[in-house]
Design a protein around this motif. Structure first.
Motif, mmCIF file in Angstrom:
data_model
loop_
_atom_site.group_PDB
_atom_site.id
_atom_site.type_symbol
_atom_site.label_atom_id
_atom_site.label_comp_id
_atom_site.label_asym_id
_atom_site.label_seq_id
_atom_site.Cartn_x
_atom_site.Cartn_y
_atom_site.Cartn_z
ATOM 1 N N THR A 256 0.835 -1.202 0.000
ATOM 2 C CA THR A 256 0.000 0.000 0.000
ATOM 3 C C THR A 256 0.873 1.257 0.000
ATOM 4 O OG1 THR A 256 -1.761 -1.163 1.169
ATOM 5 C CG2 THR A 256 -1.765 1.237 1.328
ATOM 6 N N PHE A 257 1.965 1.211 0.710
ATOM 7 C CA PHE A 257 2.952 2.310 0.769
ATOM 8 C C PHE A 257 2.279 3.652 1.074
ATOM 9 C CE2 PHE A 257 6.583 -0.156 -0.283
ATOM 10 C CZ PHE A 257 6.155 -1.156 -1.154
ATOM 11 N N SER B 230 -1.136 -1.258 -4.189
ATOM 12 C CA SER B 230 -2.544 -1.561 -3.902
ATOM 13 C C SER B 230 -3.437 -0.391 -4.303
ATOM 14 C CB SER B 230 -2.733 -1.854 -2.408
ATOM 15 O OG SER B 230 -1.843 -2.846 -1.967
ATOM 16 N N LYS C 286 -8.467 -5.196 1.667
ATOM 17 C CA LYS C 286 -7.457 -5.539 2.687
ATOM 18 C C LYS C 286 -7.831 -4.980 4.056
ATOM 19 C CE LYS C 286 -3.545 -4.015 0.796
ATOM 20 N NZ LYS C 286 -2.086 -3.873 0.575
ATOM 21 N N LYS D 150 -7.848 -1.783 4.738
ATOM 22 C CA LYS D 150 -6.985 -0.610 4.982
ATOM 23 C C LYS D 150 -7.612 0.605 4.317
ATOM 24 C CE LYS D 150 -2.221 -2.063 5.462
ATOM 25 N NZ LYS D 150 -0.854 -1.897 4.959
ATOM 26 N N GLU E 30 -2.160 -3.080 -8.037
ATOM 27 C CA GLU E 30 -2.583 -4.330 -7.400
ATOM 28 C C GLU E 30 -4.082 -4.180 -7.104
ATOM 29 O OE1 GLU E 30 -1.285 -5.196 -3.396
ATOM 30 O OE2 GLU E 30 -1.513 -7.336 -3.754
ATOM 31 N N LYS F 86 -0.831 -12.290 -8.555
ATOM 32 C CA LYS F 86 0.633 -12.368 -8.436
ATOM 33 C C LYS F 86 1.285 -13.294 -9.477
ATOM 34 C CE LYS F 86 0.953 -10.842 -3.654
ATOM 35 N NZ LYS F 86 -0.467 -10.554 -3.400
ATOM 36 N N GLY G 184 8.095 -8.150 2.958
ATOM 37 C CA GLY G 184 8.547 -8.122 4.347
ATOM 38 C C GLY G 184 8.142 -9.416 5.042
ATOM 39 N N ASP H 191 6.592 -10.053 7.624
ATOM 40 C CA ASP H 191 5.256 -10.175 8.199
ATOM 41 C C ASP H 191 4.399 -11.047 7.278
ATOM 42 O OD1 ASP H 191 3.814 -7.124 6.976
ATOM 43 O OD2 ASP H 191 5.849 -7.827 6.663
ATOM 44 N N TRP H 192 4.845 -11.246 6.068
ATOM 45 C CA TRP H 192 4.146 -12.086 5.092
ATOM 46 C C TRP H 192 4.813 -13.458 4.929
ATOM 47 C CZ3 TRP H 192 -0.529 -10.778 3.325
ATOM 48 C CH2 TRP H 192 -0.899 -9.437 3.443
ATOM 49 N N ARG I 285 11.259 -6.927 8.543
ATOM 50 C CA ARG I 285 10.639 -5.596 8.570
ATOM 51 C C ARG I 285 11.543 -4.641 9.331
ATOM 52 N NH1 ARG I 285 4.931 -4.654 8.177
ATOM 53 N NH2 ARG I 285 5.044 -3.069 9.785
ATOM 54 N N THR I 286 11.449 -3.350 8.988
ATOM 55 C CA THR I 286 12.169 -2.329 9.760
ATOM 56 C C THR I 286 11.416 -2.109 11.062
ATOM 57 O OG1 THR I 286 12.884 -1.272 7.719
ATOM 58 C CG2 THR I 286 12.978 0.057 9.733
ATOM 59 N N ILE J 69 8.544 1.300 13.128
ATOM 60 C CA ILE J 69 7.923 2.276 12.211
ATOM 61 C C ILE J 69 6.849 1.549 11.394
ATOM 62 C CG2 ILE J 69 9.668 1.918 10.422
ATOM 63 C CD1 ILE J 69 8.041 5.306 11.034
HETATM 64 N N1 C2G Z 1 7.476 -2.912 5.588
HETATM 65 C C1 C2G Z 1 8.715 -3.076 6.203
HETATM 66 N N2 C2G Z 1 8.958 -2.451 7.365
HETATM 67 C C2 C2G Z 1 8.020 -1.667 7.947
HETATM 68 C C3 C2G Z 1 6.767 -1.482 7.323
HETATM 69 C C4 C2G Z 1 6.514 -2.122 6.120
HETATM 70 O O1 C2G Z 1 9.590 -3.789 5.672
HETATM 71 N N3 C2G Z 1 8.303 -1.076 9.139
HETATM 72 C C5 C2G Z 1 7.235 -3.613 4.317
HETATM 73 C C6 C2G Z 1 6.098 -4.610 4.415
HETATM 74 O O2 C2G Z 1 6.560 -5.841 4.985
HETATM 75 C C7 C2G Z 1 5.705 -4.775 2.943
HETATM 76 C C8 C2G Z 1 6.002 -3.382 2.360
HETATM 77 O O3 C2G Z 1 6.836 -2.701 3.318
HETATM 78 O O4 C2G Z 1 6.557 -5.743 2.315
HETATM 79 C C9 C2G Z 1 4.748 -2.575 2.152
HETATM 80 O O5 C2G Z 1 4.042 -2.532 3.386
HETATM 81 P P1 C2G Z 1 2.485 -2.077 3.350
HETATM 82 O O6 C2G Z 1 2.350 -0.836 2.568
HETATM 83 O O7 C2G Z 1 1.957 -2.172 4.737
HETATM 84 O O8 C2G Z 1 1.861 -3.244 2.450
HETATM 85 P P2 C2G Z 1 0.875 -4.408 2.880
HETATM 86 O O9 C2G Z 1 -0.378 -3.855 3.421
HETATM 87 O O10 C2G Z 1 1.651 -5.367 3.670
HETATM 88 O O11 C2G Z 1 0.491 -4.989 1.411
HETATM 89 O O12 C2G Z 1 -0.489 -8.408 -1.694
HETATM 90 C C10 C2G Z 1 0.397 -7.941 -0.694
HETATM 91 C C11 C2G Z 1 -0.112 -6.702 -0.025
HETATM 92 O O13 C2G Z 1 -0.469 -5.711 -0.972
HETATM 93 C C12 C2G Z 1 0.942 -6.174 0.926
#
Ligand code: C2G
Length: 129
Positions: free
Chosen positions: A9-10, A36, A44, A46, A71, A77, A92, A94-95, A113-114, A117
């Protein structure tokens, strides 16, 4: 040319996003970001602060990003990997594990993940003021 693909989503772009985009680009030569759409964000669960067009313009002006595509649904995908001739899919951690089905089509990498933040955290901080 090694092509990398990542999704997200960024919203309210922050250094956690920047870190993963930087690492994605270090893994290859050309980075495609699947962004997205506003409609998919609803699916999602969001609600992004910035519109798809605003988020797309920001991403397109990041030096690591070579191309931004839409997306619109969860199951695009495999088609995206084939259509864009992707070598490496990155998300990241988290997936972690969620997209292992793509291993039949390309390399799949989950990056840490970072810490400390997130868009959610930024919204909480902003809403406090
Ligand atoms: N991310 C990260 N560190 C953070 C925050 C986010 O590495 N502190 C990474 C997430 O793991 C992801 C990417 O940044 O790989 C984008 O994060 P989001 O915008 O939250 O995307 P998300 O909602 O996870 O969408 O089909 C997949 C989805 O569209 C993923």
């Amino acid at each position: 040319m090694k092509k990398v693909l990542t999704y997200g989503t960024f919203d309210l772009l922050h250094y956690g996003h920047l870190n993963i985009l930087k690492k994605c680009k270090q893994l290859g030569d050309y980075l495609v970001v699947a962004l997205s759409s506003d409609e998919f964000n609803e699916i999602k669960g969001k609600k992004s602060v910035m519109s798809f067009e605003e988020r797309k313009e920001i991403l397109e002006n990041i030096k690591y990003v070579d191309e931004v595509i839409r997306e619109d649904h969860w199951d695009q995908k495999i088609d995206d990997v084939k259509k864009h001739d992707i070598d490496i899919f990155v998300m990241g951690d988290d997936w972690k594990g969620k997209f292992d089905f793509l291993k039949d089509y390309c390399e799949v990498i989950y990056l840490p993940r970072t810490k400390s933040i997130s868009t959610t955290l930024l919204k909480q901080i902003i809403n406090k003021d």
